[in-house]
Design a protein around this motif. Structure first.
Motif, PDB file in Angstrom:
ATOM      1  N   LYS A 119     -28.569 117.156  21.232  1.00 36.67           N
ATOM      2  CA  LYS A 119     -28.174 116.720  22.385  1.00 36.67           C
ATOM      3  C   LYS A 119     -27.263 115.588  22.217  1.00 36.67           C
ATOM      4  CE  LYS A 119     -29.261 115.065  26.996  1.00 36.67           C
ATOM      5  NZ  LYS A 119     -30.326 114.606  27.905  1.00 36.67           N
ATOM      6  N   GLY A 120     -27.741 114.703  21.061  1.00 39.30           N
ATOM      7  CA  GLY A 120     -26.952 113.494  21.035  1.00 39.30           C
ATOM      8  C   GLY A 120     -25.458 113.913  20.371  1.00 39.30           C
ATOM      9  N   LYS A 121     -25.306 114.839  19.501  1.00 35.56           N
ATOM     10  CA  LYS A 121     -23.995 115.455  18.997  1.00 35.56           C
ATOM     11  C   LYS A 121     -23.246 115.854  20.050  1.00 35.56           C
ATOM     12  CE  LYS A 121     -26.238 117.827  15.548  1.00 35.56           C
ATOM     13  NZ  LYS A 121     -26.583 118.632  14.266  1.00 35.56           N
ATOM     14  N   MET A 127     -18.514 113.587  26.031  1.00 34.65           N
ATOM     15  CA  MET A 127     -18.186 112.342  26.880  1.00 34.65           C
ATOM     16  C   MET A 127     -16.767 112.015  26.766  1.00 34.65           C
ATOM     17  SD  MET A 127     -20.742 112.545  28.851  1.00 34.65           S
ATOM     18  CE  MET A 127     -20.407 111.051  29.946  1.00 34.65           C
ATOM     19  N   PRO A 128     -16.144 111.835  25.554  1.00 41.51           N
ATOM     20  CA  PRO A 128     -15.046 111.428  25.690  1.00 41.51           C
ATOM     21  C   PRO A 128     -13.988 112.441  26.486  1.00 41.51           C
ATOM     22  CG  PRO A 128     -15.697 111.200  23.571  1.00 41.51           C
ATOM     23  CD  PRO A 128     -16.854 112.131  24.442  1.00 41.51           C
ATOM     24  N   LYS A 129     -14.213 113.744  26.527  1.00 42.56           N
ATOM     25  CA  LYS A 129     -13.450 114.948  27.375  1.00 42.56           C
ATOM     26  C   LYS A 129     -13.539 114.875  28.617  1.00 42.56           C
ATOM     27  CE  LYS A 129     -13.479 117.904  23.363  1.00 42.56           C
ATOM     28  NZ  LYS A 129     -13.580 119.324  22.759  1.00 42.56           N
ATOM     29  N   THR A 138     -24.194 114.054  36.101  1.00 41.81           N
ATOM     30  CA  THR A 138     -23.966 115.455  36.263  1.00 41.81           C
ATOM     31  C   THR A 138     -23.881 116.303  34.793  1.00 41.81           C
ATOM     32  OG1 THR A 138     -22.647 115.366  38.308  1.00 41.81           O
ATOM     33  CG2 THR A 138     -22.625 117.644  37.282  1.00 41.81           C
ATOM     34  N   VAL A 139     -22.942 115.505  34.138  1.00 43.36           N
ATOM     35  CA  VAL A 139     -22.769 115.868  32.707  1.00 43.36           C
ATOM     36  C   VAL A 139     -24.236 116.259  31.861  1.00 43.36           C
ATOM     37  CG1 VAL A 139     -21.608 115.779  30.333  1.00 43.36           C
ATOM     38  CG2 VAL A 139     -20.335 115.505  32.633  1.00 43.36           C
ATOM     39  N   ASN A 140     -24.659 114.825  31.999  1.00 44.30           N
ATOM     40  CA  ASN A 140     -26.174 115.005  31.352  1.00 44.30           C
ATOM     41  C   ASN A 140     -27.103 116.052  31.560  1.00 44.30           C
ATOM     42  OD1 ASN A 140     -27.946 114.022  29.462  1.00 44.30           O
ATOM     43  ND2 ASN A 140     -28.711 112.250  31.022  1.00 44.30           N
TER      44      ASN A 140
END
Length: 148
Positions: A119-121, A127-129, A138-140
């Motif tokens: 998940k971290g990778k 996130m930058p995208k 929402t992304v998380n």
């Protein structure tokens, strides 16, 4: 035309139409944009303007969450202000578009079956995208749903 000019034009239109509430929120947005430009000491980029608008919307959403349900006047005012600010916010990505980006990131990282340890990778690449284009919560949540 910059966002500041656009907001100023809309504010003048609201004043001519005697729409006090719309004029008030546009005035606050204009002040926030100008303050950000003053702090930076140069004109804002489009991305910086978007972040100012999104920050204002987030503050209103936070206020909306903290407002007691019986205070319908505050709730209605916040919802109206959010609607006005969303006119100047960037178009947000849909869940489908976010899922496509997640699939691209997984392919780029060479992960076929993601594990919770990945998940971290995934988030670091993703996130930058989506910055300024999608809500982080929402992304998380969409990334977390992959592991269930």
């Amino acid at each position: 035309m910059s966002r500041i000019e656009t907001v100023r034009t809309e504010m003048v239109t609201a004043m001519k139409n005697k729409d006090k509430e719309r004029k008030e929120i546009l005035s606050l947005l204009l002040a926030a944009l100008k303050n950000a430009a003053i702090d930076k000491r140069e004109d804002l980029t489009e991305e910086e303007e978007n972040s100012v608008v999104l920050k204002e919307i987030k503050q209103l959403n936070d206020l909306l969450e903290q407002t007691p349900a019986d205070r319908t006047d505050i709730i209605d005012l916040c919802k109206y202000r959010i609607r006005v600010l969303e006119e100047f916010a960037p178009r947000m990505l849909t869940e489908g578009e976010i899922k496509e980006l997640i699939a691209e990131v997984l392919q780029g990282l060479g992960i076929s079956t993601p594990a919770s340890s990945d998940k971290g990778k995934i988030m670091k690449e993703l996130m930058p995208k989506v910055k300024g284009k999608a809500d982080g919560k929402t992304v998380n949540q969409l990334v977390a749903d992959m592991f269930q």
